[in-house]
Design a protein around this motif. Structure first.
Motif, PDB file in Angstrom:
ATOM      1  N   VAL A  60       0.866  -1.167   0.000  1.00 21.35           N
ATOM      2  CA  VAL A  60       0.000   0.000   0.000  1.00 21.35           C
ATOM      3  C   VAL A  60       0.910   1.226   0.000  1.00 21.35           C
ATOM      4  O   VAL A  60       1.606   1.494   0.978  1.00 21.35           O
ATOM      5  CB  VAL A  60      -0.928   0.019   1.237  1.00 21.35           C
ATOM      6  N   ALA A  61       0.924   1.922  -1.119  1.00 21.76           N
ATOM      7  CA  ALA A  61       1.757   3.119  -1.251  1.00 21.76           C
ATOM      8  C   ALA A  61       1.054   4.301  -0.595  1.00 21.76           C
ATOM      9  O   ALA A  61      -0.177   4.383  -0.576  1.00 21.76           O
ATOM     10  CB  ALA A  61       2.014   3.413  -2.728  1.00 21.76           C
ATOM     11  N   GLY A  62       1.843   5.219  -0.079  1.00 16.07           N
ATOM     12  CA  GLY A  62       1.283   6.408   0.539  1.00 16.07           C
ATOM     13  C   GLY A  62       0.620   7.332  -0.461  1.00 16.07           C
ATOM     14  O   GLY A  62      -0.255   8.104  -0.101  1.00 16.07           O
ATOM     15  N   HIS A  63       1.027   7.240  -1.722  1.00 16.88           N
ATOM     16  CA  HIS A  63       0.457   8.070  -2.786  1.00 16.88           C
ATOM     17  C   HIS A  63       0.089   7.152  -3.934  1.00 16.88           C
ATOM     18  O   HIS A  63       0.958   6.532  -4.549  1.00 16.88           O
ATOM     19  CB  HIS A  63       1.455   9.135  -3.240  1.00 16.88           C
ATOM     20  N   GLN A  64      -1.206   7.092  -4.213  1.00 16.66           N
ATOM     21  CA  GLN A  64      -1.708   6.254  -5.295  1.00 16.66           C
ATOM     22  C   GLN A  64      -3.106   6.719  -5.670  1.00 16.66           C
ATOM     23  O   GLN A  64      -3.812   7.297  -4.837  1.00 16.66           O
ATOM     24  CB  GLN A  64      -1.731   4.793  -4.883  1.00 16.66           C
ATOM     25  N   PRO A  65      -3.523   6.478  -6.902  1.00 12.16           N
ATOM     26  CA  PRO A  65      -4.881   6.874  -7.279  1.00 12.16           C
ATOM     27  C   PRO A  65      -5.909   5.957  -6.625  1.00 12.16           C
ATOM     28  O   PRO A  65      -5.585   4.827  -6.243  1.00 12.16           O
ATOM     29  CB  PRO A  65      -4.882   6.728  -8.802  1.00 12.16           C
ATOM     30  N   PRO A  66      -7.134   6.428  -6.488  1.00 10.92           N
ATOM     31  CA  PRO A  66      -8.181   5.573  -5.933  1.00 10.92           C
ATOM     32  C   PRO A  66      -8.296   4.283  -6.744  1.00 10.92           C
ATOM     33  O   PRO A  66      -8.214   4.299  -7.971  1.00 10.92           O
ATOM     34  CB  PRO A  66      -9.454   6.420  -6.078  1.00 10.92           C
ATOM     35  N   GLY A  67      -8.442   3.183  -6.047  1.00 12.84           N
ATOM     36  CA  GLY A  67      -8.608   1.898  -6.703  1.00 12.84           C
ATOM     37  C   GLY A  67      -7.337   1.297  -7.266  1.00 12.84           C
ATOM     38  O   GLY A  67      -7.393   0.317  -8.008  1.00 12.84           O
ATOM     39  N   ALA A  68      -6.179   1.865  -6.938  1.00 10.27           N
ATOM     40  CA  ALA A  68      -4.916   1.355  -7.471  1.00 10.27           C
ATOM     41  C   ALA A  68      -4.693  -0.095  -7.037  1.00 10.27           C
ATOM     42  O   ALA A  68      -5.060  -0.489  -5.933  1.00 10.27           O
ATOM     43  CB  ALA A  68      -3.754   2.221  -6.990  1.00 10.27           C
ATOM     44  N   ASP A  69      -4.086  -0.866  -7.914  1.00 12.32           N
ATOM     45  CA  ASP A  69      -3.744  -2.254  -7.618  1.00 12.32           C
ATOM     46  C   ASP A  69      -2.609  -2.281  -6.601  1.00 12.32           C
ATOM     47  O   ASP A  69      -1.564  -1.686  -6.815  1.00 12.32           O
ATOM     48  CB  ASP A  69      -3.314  -2.967  -8.902  1.00 12.32           C
ATOM     49  N   LYS A  70      -2.826  -2.945  -5.492  1.00 15.06           N
ATOM     50  CA  LYS A  70      -1.819  -3.049  -4.436  1.00 15.06           C
ATOM     51  C   LYS A  70      -1.182  -4.433  -4.417  1.00 15.06           C
ATOM     52  O   LYS A  70      -0.326  -4.724  -3.605  1.00 15.06           O
ATOM     53  CB  LYS A  70      -2.463  -2.758  -3.077  1.00 15.06           C
ATOM     54  N   GLY A  71      -1.627  -5.316  -5.338  1.00 14.75           N
ATOM     55  CA  GLY A  71      -1.209  -6.703  -5.318  1.00 14.75           C
ATOM     56  C   GLY A  71       0.059  -7.017  -6.072  1.00 14.75           C
ATOM     57  O   GLY A  71       0.448  -8.179  -6.151  1.00 14.75           O
ATOM     58  N   ASP A  72       0.720  -6.030  -6.625  1.00 15.89           N
ATOM     59  CA  ASP A  72       1.988  -6.258  -7.327  1.00 15.89           C
ATOM     60  C   ASP A  72       3.078  -5.439  -6.646  1.00 15.89           C
ATOM     61  O   ASP A  72       3.565  -4.451  -7.190  1.00 15.89           O
ATOM     62  CB  ASP A  72       1.859  -5.873  -8.805  1.00 15.89           C
ATOM     63  N   ALA A  73       3.437  -5.856  -5.440  1.00 20.49           N
ATOM     64  CA  ALA A  73       4.419  -5.096  -4.658  1.00 20.49           C
ATOM     65  C   ALA A  73       5.731  -4.935  -5.405  1.00 20.49           C
ATOM     66  O   ALA A  73       6.289  -3.835  -5.448  1.00 20.49           O
ATOM     67  CB  ALA A  73       4.644  -5.774  -3.312  1.00 20.49           C
ATOM     68  N   ALA A  74       6.215  -6.009  -6.002  1.00 25.25           N
ATOM     69  CA  ALA A  74       7.497  -5.921  -6.726  1.00 25.25           C
ATOM     70  C   ALA A  74       7.392  -4.919  -7.871  1.00 25.25           C
ATOM     71  O   ALA A  74       8.333  -4.148  -8.111  1.00 25.25           O
ATOM     72  CB  ALA A  74       7.908  -7.294  -7.240  1.00 25.25           C
ATOM     73  N   GLY A  75       6.262  -4.887  -8.558  1.00 24.60           N
ATOM     74  CA  GLY A  75       6.070  -3.935  -9.653  1.00 24.60           C
ATOM     75  C   GLY A  75       6.030  -2.500  -9.171  1.00 24.60           C
ATOM     76  O   GLY A  75       6.578  -1.609  -9.818  1.00 24.60           O
ATOM     77  N   ILE A  76       5.386  -2.268  -8.031  1.00 26.86           N
ATOM     78  CA  ILE A  76       5.321  -0.918  -7.468  1.00 26.86           C
ATOM     79  C   ILE A  76       6.716  -0.457  -7.058  1.00 26.86           C
ATOM     80  O   ILE A  76       7.117   0.680  -7.322  1.00 26.86           O
ATOM     81  CB  ILE A  76       4.349  -0.878  -6.265  1.00 26.86           C
ATOM     82  N   ILE A  77       7.462  -1.347  -6.418  1.00 29.05           N
ATOM     83  CA  ILE A  77       8.833  -1.010  -6.000  1.00 29.05           C
ATOM     84  C   ILE A  77       9.699  -0.731  -7.222  1.00 29.05           C
ATOM     85  O   ILE A  77      10.435   0.264  -7.266  1.00 29.05           O
ATOM     86  CB  ILE A  77       9.423  -2.124  -5.128  1.00 29.05           C
ATOM     87  N   ASP A  78       9.612  -1.595  -8.230  1.00 24.29           N
ATOM     88  CA  ASP A  78      10.411  -1.398  -9.443  1.00 24.29           C
ATOM     89  C   ASP A  78      10.044  -0.100 -10.158  1.00 24.29           C
ATOM     90  O   ASP A  78      10.926   0.615 -10.647  1.00 24.29           O
ATOM     91  CB  ASP A  78      10.253  -2.583 -10.395  1.00 24.29           C
ATOM     92  N   ALA A  79       8.750   0.216 -10.221  1.00 23.67           N
ATOM     93  CA  ALA A  79       8.331   1.460 -10.882  1.00 23.67           C
ATOM     94  C   ALA A  79       8.829   2.686 -10.111  1.00 23.67           C
ATOM     95  O   ALA A  79       9.242   3.677 -10.715  1.00 23.67           O
ATOM     96  CB  ALA A  79       6.807   1.491 -11.023  1.00 23.67           C
ATOM     97  N   SER A  80       8.819   2.605  -8.787  1.00 27.70           N
ATOM     98  CA  SER A  80       9.349   3.708  -7.968  1.00 27.70           C
ATOM     99  C   SER A  80      10.844   3.860  -8.186  1.00 27.70           C
ATOM    100  O   SER A  80      11.355   4.979  -8.333  1.00 27.70           O
ATOM    101  CB  SER A  80       9.048   3.468  -6.490  1.00 27.70           C
TER     102      SER A  80
END
Length: 132
Positions: free
Chosen positions: A63-83
């Motif tokens: 769960v990122a501190g900044h994300q659009p409503p309804g954002a997918d939280k189930g791809d942690a590795a993808g979120i980390i890589d995109a950051s």
């Protein structure tokens, strides 16, 4: 747990092993331009280290501190890589660009689908602001 640098330092995250989840605060952003106005090259390098700490936890959900409503939280590795990619692309754009406008154009070309473009403009301007 304290992880060090993000858009502020120190930053913390909440790891919930029983849920295989991390509440990442401002360490990882999901689909939103990252607030980099108060960082320099060294801070952004330390921020990459904080993302490495998150990745080492290997959460399934983030769960990122900044994300659009309804954002997918189930791809942690993808979120980390995109950051991580955002930080490295921003650093490259600052090094190559001669102005805030150059940085904004480069980042929009690479990350234009992210929300809150105001954050990008302020962050880029801060990199070229005169220092006292």
């Amino acid at each position: 747990m304290r992880v060090g640098q993000s858009d502020t330092d120190p930053s913390s995250v909440l790891h919930v092993p029983g849920l295989d989840a991390v509440v990442g605060g401002d360490v990882a952003y999901n689909g939103i331009h990252m607030w980099l106005a108060q960082t320099d090259s060294r801070a952004r390098e330390r921020w990459l280290g904080a993302l490495d700490t998150l990745a080492a936890l290997r959460p399934a959900r983030l769960v990122a501190g900044h994300q659009p409503p309804g954002a997918d939280k189930g791809d942690a590795a993808g979120i980390i890589d995109a950051s991580r990619r955002y930080l490295t692309d921003f650093e490259a754009a600052v090094r190559v660009g001669g102005s805030a406008g150059d940085v904004v154009r480069a980042m929009n070309a690479a990350h234009g689908g992210r929300g809150n473009p105001y954050t990008l403009r302020v962050s880029a301007a801060a990199q070229f602001a005169p220092t006292a």
